[in-house]
Write a protein that holds these residues in place. Structure first.
Motif, mmCIF file in Angstrom:
data_model
loop_
_atom_site.group_PDB
_atom_site.id
_atom_site.type_symbol
_atom_site.label_atom_id
_atom_site.label_comp_id
_atom_site.label_asym_id
_atom_site.label_seq_id
_atom_site.Cartn_x
_atom_site.Cartn_y
_atom_site.Cartn_z
ATOM 1 N N ASP A 145 30.711 32.559 53.293
ATOM 2 C CA ASP A 145 30.725 32.810 51.851
ATOM 3 C C ASP A 145 31.305 31.604 51.127
ATOM 4 N N LEU A 146 31.091 31.552 49.822
ATOM 5 C CA LEU A 146 31.718 30.525 48.998
ATOM 6 C C LEU A 146 33.225 30.754 48.929
ATOM 7 N N ILE A 147 33.964 29.662 48.780
ATOM 8 C CA ILE A 147 35.413 29.762 48.599
ATOM 9 C C ILE A 147 35.688 30.618 47.355
ATOM 10 N N PRO A 148 36.601 31.581 47.445
ATOM 11 C CA PRO A 148 36.910 32.427 46.278
ATOM 12 C C PRO A 148 37.343 31.593 45.081
ATOM 13 N N ALA A 149 37.065 32.131 43.892
ATOM 14 C CA ALA A 149 37.363 31.400 42.657
ATOM 15 C C ALA A 149 38.217 32.241 41.714
ATOM 16 N N ILE A 150 39.017 31.549 40.903
ATOM 17 C CA ILE A 150 39.809 32.177 39.844
ATOM 18 C C ILE A 150 39.247 31.700 38.508
ATOM 19 N N ASP A 151 38.902 32.637 37.658
ATOM 20 C CA ASP A 151 38.348 32.344 36.338
ATOM 21 C C ASP A 151 39.490 32.267 35.329
ATOM 22 N N VAL A 152 39.689 31.078 34.751
ATOM 23 C CA VAL A 152 40.779 30.865 33.793
ATOM 24 C C VAL A 152 40.174 30.457 32.451
ATOM 25 N N GLU A 153 40.156 31.396 31.526
ATOM 26 C CA GLU A 153 39.600 31.120 30.198
ATOM 27 C C GLU A 153 40.201 32.060 29.174
#
Length: 263
Positions: A145-153
């Motif tokens: 899987d893709l490396i997990p991401a954190i959405d910062v906005e």
């Protein structure tokens, strides 16, 4: 003597008519130039603010999308037919919210052999540790899987503020969450952000994280350290897919794309 005066009067009238005609021509010419400039400016501004609806770059070839509950559950076979390599799916937000479409999109996308990743929408006012626990408990993570991401906005739940104490708290809790994910996966999570949030919270604070940059008008510059994914549109259209989807490019080659995958 009367004839001389009459001739002068006639000449004055003729000169006035010529002057009026000349002024009229100048006015028409000025208006024409102004209209042409206005039309040109309209198309320049329209082109700047208009978001692309498709992948048309001759520079980037690794294409991706990202979706959440704002999108319907996709027909992922149709997505795969558009040569989409990867997809990020929203799984969680804050400490309790779960995306209702995530489980279905995750399973269907994986079956279609699209590289899938999960992301968490970071909430400024909440504990970074609790948000990490919620994300790890809810989302699915498999090898490849893709490396997990954190959405910062910014959002209604994440207000914009330059207050130093507020910004410091946002960064502190984000570092806690980032570190918890790093301890769990052994790799630093990807951080999704935009120009404003990058300057306020990310720049100089997360030097080891891959940056997924949202910029709807310009390609990210090298001033954004370590950007690898570029989200360039919120209004993408794909055949067989209802509604708009977010469009992304990976910065480098298909071979280098492997750096985004979990071992």
């Amino acid at each position: 003597m009367a004839k001389t005066v009459r001739k002068r009067t006639i000449r004055k009238r003729v000169n006035r008519r010529k002057s009026k005609k000349s002024n009229l021509k100048k006015y028409i010419l000025s208006m024409s130039i102004a209209v042409c400039l206005g039309i040109a400016a309209f198309f320049v501004i329209k082109g700047f603010f208009e978001e692309p609806e498709s992948f048309d770059s001759s520079k980037y070839f690794v294409k991706g999308i990202d979706v959440s509950h704002h999108n319907p559950i996709l027909n992922w076979d149709n997505v795969m037919e558009q040569d989409i390599t990867f997809a990020y799916l929203k799984s969680t937000e804050g400490t309790t919210h779960e995306d209702r479409n995530y489980p279905f999109n995750y399973d269907l996308a994986r079956k279609s052999n699209i590289k899938v990743g999960s992301y968490h929408f970071y909430t400024f006012a909440l504990s970074g540790e609790e948000q990490a626990k919620h994300f790890l408990k809810t989302a699915k993570f498999n090898s490849g899987d893709l490396i997990p991401a954190i959405d910062v906005e910014h959002s209604p739940a994440n207000p914009y503020s330059k207050d130093k104490e507020f910004v410091g708290t946002v960064v502190k809790e984000l570092k806690i969450m980032e570190n918890k994910l790093y301890e769990h996966f052994g790799v630093h999570p990807i951080i999704y952000t935009n120009r404003d949030c990058y300057k306020l919270y990310i720049k100089g604070n997360f030097p080891k994280n891959i940056i997924w940059m949202c910029d709807l008008h310009n390609e990210p510059s090298d001033d954004v350290n370590n950007w690898k994914i570029w989200q360039f549109s919120h209004k993408g259209e794909l055949p067989g897919v209802d509604g708009h989807v977010d469009l992304n490019y990976y910065r480098y080659t298909f071979n280098e794309f492997k750096e985004l995958l979990l071992p």
